[in-house]
Design an enzyme around this catalytic site. Sequence first.
Site, PDB file in Angstrom:
ATOM      1  N   ALA A 164       0.859  -1.174   0.000  1.00 54.84           N
ATOM      2  CA  ALA A 164       0.000   0.000   0.000  1.00 54.84           C
ATOM      3  C   ALA A 164       0.900   1.231   0.000  1.00 54.84           C
ATOM      4  O   ALA A 164       2.058   1.155   0.426  1.00 54.84           O
ATOM      5  CB  ALA A 164      -0.883  -0.016   1.234  1.00 54.84           C
ATOM      6  N   GLY A 206       0.468  -5.042   0.926  1.00 57.19           N
ATOM      7  CA  GLY A 206      -0.751  -5.094   0.106  1.00 57.19           C
ATOM      8  C   GLY A 206      -0.513  -5.734  -1.254  1.00 57.19           C
ATOM      9  O   GLY A 206      -1.435  -6.293  -1.851  1.00 57.19           O
ATOM     10  N   GLU A 235      -0.796  -9.305  -0.700  1.00 55.89           N
ATOM     11  CA  GLU A 235      -2.204  -9.573  -0.374  1.00 55.89           C
ATOM     12  C   GLU A 235      -3.089  -9.544  -1.625  1.00 55.89           C
ATOM     13  O   GLU A 235      -3.977 -10.387  -1.777  1.00 55.89           O
ATOM     14  CB  GLU A 235      -2.677  -8.566   0.684  1.00 55.89           C
ATOM     15  CG  GLU A 235      -1.964  -8.810   2.011  1.00 55.89           C
ATOM     16  CD  GLU A 235      -2.159  -7.708   3.033  1.00 55.89           C
ATOM     17  OE1 GLU A 235      -2.132  -6.516   2.652  1.00 55.89           O
ATOM     18  OE2 GLU A 235      -2.358  -8.031   4.213  1.00 55.89           O
ATOM     19  N   GLU A 267       4.910  -5.131   7.043  1.00 54.55           N
ATOM     20  CA  GLU A 267       4.197  -4.022   7.706  1.00 54.55           C
ATOM     21  C   GLU A 267       4.724  -3.746   9.103  1.00 54.55           C
ATOM     22  O   GLU A 267       4.666  -2.622   9.588  1.00 54.55           O
ATOM     23  CB  GLU A 267       2.693  -4.331   7.791  1.00 54.55           C
ATOM     24  CG  GLU A 267       1.948  -4.255   6.464  1.00 54.55           C
ATOM     25  CD  GLU A 267       1.870  -5.577   5.712  1.00 54.55           C
ATOM     26  OE1 GLU A 267       2.699  -6.479   5.973  1.00 54.55           O
ATOM     27  OE2 GLU A 267       0.968  -5.710   4.868  1.00 54.55           O
TER      28      GLU A 267
HETATM   29  N1  CO8 Z   1       4.594   3.124  -0.840  1.00 54.55           N
HETATM   30  C1  CO8 Z   1       4.981   4.276  -1.428  1.00 54.55           C
HETATM   31  N2  CO8 Z   1       6.121   4.401  -2.129  1.00 54.55           N
HETATM   32  C2  CO8 Z   1       6.887   3.297  -2.263  1.00 54.55           C
HETATM   33  C3  CO8 Z   1       6.546   2.063  -1.692  1.00 54.55           C
HETATM   34  C4  CO8 Z   1       5.325   1.993  -0.951  1.00 54.55           C
HETATM   35  N3  CO8 Z   1       4.880   0.860  -0.406  1.00 54.55           N
HETATM   36  N4  CO8 Z   1       7.512   1.161  -1.972  1.00 54.55           N
HETATM   37  C5  CO8 Z   1       8.436   1.818  -2.723  1.00 54.55           C
HETATM   38  N5  CO8 Z   1       8.050   3.096  -2.891  1.00 54.55           N
HETATM   39  C6  CO8 Z   1       8.770   4.155  -3.637  1.00 54.55           C
HETATM   40  C7  CO8 Z   1       9.980   4.654  -2.850  1.00 54.55           C
HETATM   41  O1  CO8 Z   1       9.585   5.611  -1.903  1.00 54.55           O
HETATM   42  C8  CO8 Z   1      10.829   5.217  -3.975  1.00 54.55           C
HETATM   43  O2  CO8 Z   1      10.314   6.468  -4.326  1.00 54.55           O
HETATM   44  P1  CO8 Z   1      11.327   7.761  -4.476  1.00 54.55           P
HETATM   45  O3  CO8 Z   1      12.238   7.362  -5.619  1.00 54.55           O
HETATM   46  O4  CO8 Z   1      10.407   8.882  -4.822  1.00 54.55           O
HETATM   47  O5  CO8 Z   1      12.051   7.874  -3.203  1.00 54.55           O
HETATM   48  C9  CO8 Z   1      10.537   4.267  -5.139  1.00 54.55           C
HETATM   49  O6  CO8 Z   1       9.326   3.623  -4.824  1.00 54.55           O
HETATM   50  C10 CO8 Z   1      11.611   3.213  -5.310  1.00 54.55           C
HETATM   51  O7  CO8 Z   1      11.776   2.551  -4.059  1.00 54.55           O
HETATM   52  P2  CO8 Z   1      13.210   2.351  -3.375  1.00 54.55           P
HETATM   53  O8  CO8 Z   1      14.145   3.472  -3.735  1.00 54.55           O
HETATM   54  O9  CO8 Z   1      12.988   2.115  -1.909  1.00 54.55           O
HETATM   55  O10 CO8 Z   1      13.686   1.015  -4.120  1.00 54.55           O
HETATM   56  P3  CO8 Z   1      14.670  -0.102  -3.584  1.00 54.55           P
HETATM   57  O11 CO8 Z   1      14.954  -0.983  -4.751  1.00 54.55           O
HETATM   58  O12 CO8 Z   1      15.832   0.499  -2.873  1.00 54.55           O
HETATM   59  O13 CO8 Z   1      13.842  -0.920  -2.459  1.00 54.55           O
HETATM   60  C11 CO8 Z   1      11.866  -2.034  -1.604  1.00 54.55           C
HETATM   61  C12 CO8 Z   1      12.718  -1.658  -2.842  1.00 54.55           C
HETATM   62  C13 CO8 Z   1      12.665  -3.029  -0.730  1.00 54.55           C
HETATM   63  C14 CO8 Z   1      10.599  -2.698  -2.121  1.00 54.55           C
HETATM   64  C15 CO8 Z   1      11.553  -0.758  -0.782  1.00 54.55           C
HETATM   65  O14 CO8 Z   1      11.016   0.239  -1.681  1.00 54.55           O
HETATM   66  C16 CO8 Z   1      10.551  -0.983   0.304  1.00 54.55           C
HETATM   67  O15 CO8 Z   1      10.888  -1.505   1.367  1.00 54.55           O
HETATM   68  N6  CO8 Z   1       9.277  -0.550   0.094  1.00 54.55           N
HETATM   69  C17 CO8 Z   1       8.243  -0.625   1.090  1.00 54.55           C
HETATM   70  C18 CO8 Z   1       7.726  -2.042   1.267  1.00 54.55           C
HETATM   71  C19 CO8 Z   1       6.678  -2.087   2.358  1.00 54.55           C
HETATM   72  O16 CO8 Z   1       6.909  -1.795   3.506  1.00 54.55           O
HETATM   73  N7  CO8 Z   1       5.455  -2.499   1.968  1.00 54.55           N
HETATM   74  C20 CO8 Z   1       4.326  -2.618   2.886  1.00 54.55           C
HETATM   75  C21 CO8 Z   1       3.519  -1.354   2.877  1.00 54.55           C
HETATM   76  S1  CO8 Z   1       2.235  -1.348   4.124  1.00 54.55           S
HETATM   77  C22 CO8 Z   1       0.970  -2.235   3.377  1.00 54.55           C
HETATM   78  O17 CO8 Z   1       1.075  -2.715   2.277  1.00 54.55           O
HETATM   79  C23 CO8 Z   1      -0.293  -2.402   4.182  1.00 54.55           C
HETATM   80  C24 CO8 Z   1      -1.232  -3.355   3.474  1.00 54.55           C
HETATM   81  C25 CO8 Z   1      -2.653  -3.116   3.835  1.00 54.55           C
HETATM   82  C26 CO8 Z   1      -3.606  -3.785   2.880  1.00 54.55           C
HETATM   83  C27 CO8 Z   1      -3.535  -3.278   1.447  1.00 54.55           C
HETATM   84  C28 CO8 Z   1      -4.499  -4.006   0.563  1.00 54.55           C
HETATM   85  C29 CO8 Z   1      -4.511  -3.512  -0.857  1.00 54.55           C
END
Ligand code: CO8
Length: 258
Positions: free
Chosen positions: A65, A109, A112, A132
């Site tokens: 998400a 998400g 999911e 999360e």
């Molecule tokens: N939300 C918003 N932006 C994101 C997300 C995210 N989940 N994941 C990545 N991005 C963005 C980054 O902020 C970055 O943007 P910017 O260049 O503007 O800074 C861009 O995508 C590229 O990401 P990274 O530079 O971080 O790329 P890396 O290759 O270094 O890392 C990762 C990749 C490991 C995937 C890393 O981006 C990461 O850890 N992302 C977050 C993963 C996470 O925590 N996901 C869980 C989110 S909470 C959730 O999903 C709740 C679910 C609830 C139900 C939803 C049902 C639909």
Amino acid sequence: MAFETINVEVQDHVALIKLNRPDALNALNTLLLQELGSALEEADANDKVRCIVLTGSEKAFAAGADIKEMSEMSFVDVFTSNLFADINNRIAAIRKPIIAAVSGYALGGGCEVAMMCDFIIAADTAKFGQPEINLGVIAGMGGSQRLTRFVGKSKSMDMNLTGRFMGAEEAERSGLVSRVVPAKKLIEEAMGAAQKIAEKSLLTAAAAKEAVNRSYELTLSEGMLFERRVFHSMFATEDQKEGMAAFLEKREAQFRDK
Ligand code: CO8
């Protein structure tokens, strides 16, 4: 309908829906989830479509998400809007089979939404996770429930508590995905599987999907009864007559969804 955050193509009776927010690794924001629901509903209603493939990019199916969007929300906001309930209900209501084709990250998400599909085909680069806990929240759309049914309590606890990612091989071994293929072949393999399904009777495919999905909701004896009754009801269809006649006459069945 034209969409901003997803692309849709229909090829050979298969709708290929591609999540497309490359700058955010396909993070699921409100607009994307609304558009995804609409695209799935359009595909379900389109007579030219017999199966659906949902995919992302090579780097990410979806990295979860949208954290930026969620970071501003209060308890009252998420409770009042019943955040994320809508997409779960909309995907559950789709009657045509949906295959998730996952390459790269399927996190939070993203994992999911993949699990909401009927089955998952993974590229060898796929990484699944429920991270999360690192954000001070827990899974909100099946990561503690569906994932546990797919992979068992121990692995689900491991994923939900440590936030570690699971690679494609482990995901296949654990029952989360049905097959793993080289990343370059992912779409070809998923479209091939979808086309195989598209050759069947849509009526029968929808019944099979419904029966398997009931197994997650019912006790074994209730599920067996549900399955048997649906099986019995197939004998009211022309496609059952055609399928069995074609076998006996050693020819390809011509299903008419009747
Ligand atoms: N939300 C918003 N932006 C994101 C997300 C995210 N989940 N994941 C990545 N991005 C963005 C980054 O902020 C970055 O943007 P910017 O260049 O503007 O800074 C861009 O995508 C590229 O990401 P990274 O530079 O971080 O790329 P890396 O290759 O270094 O890392 C990762 C990749 C490991 C995937 C890393 O981006 C990461 O850890 N992302 C977050 C993963 C996470 O925590 N996901 C869980 C989110 S909470 C959730 O999903 C709740 C679910 C609830 C139900 C939803 C049902 C639909």
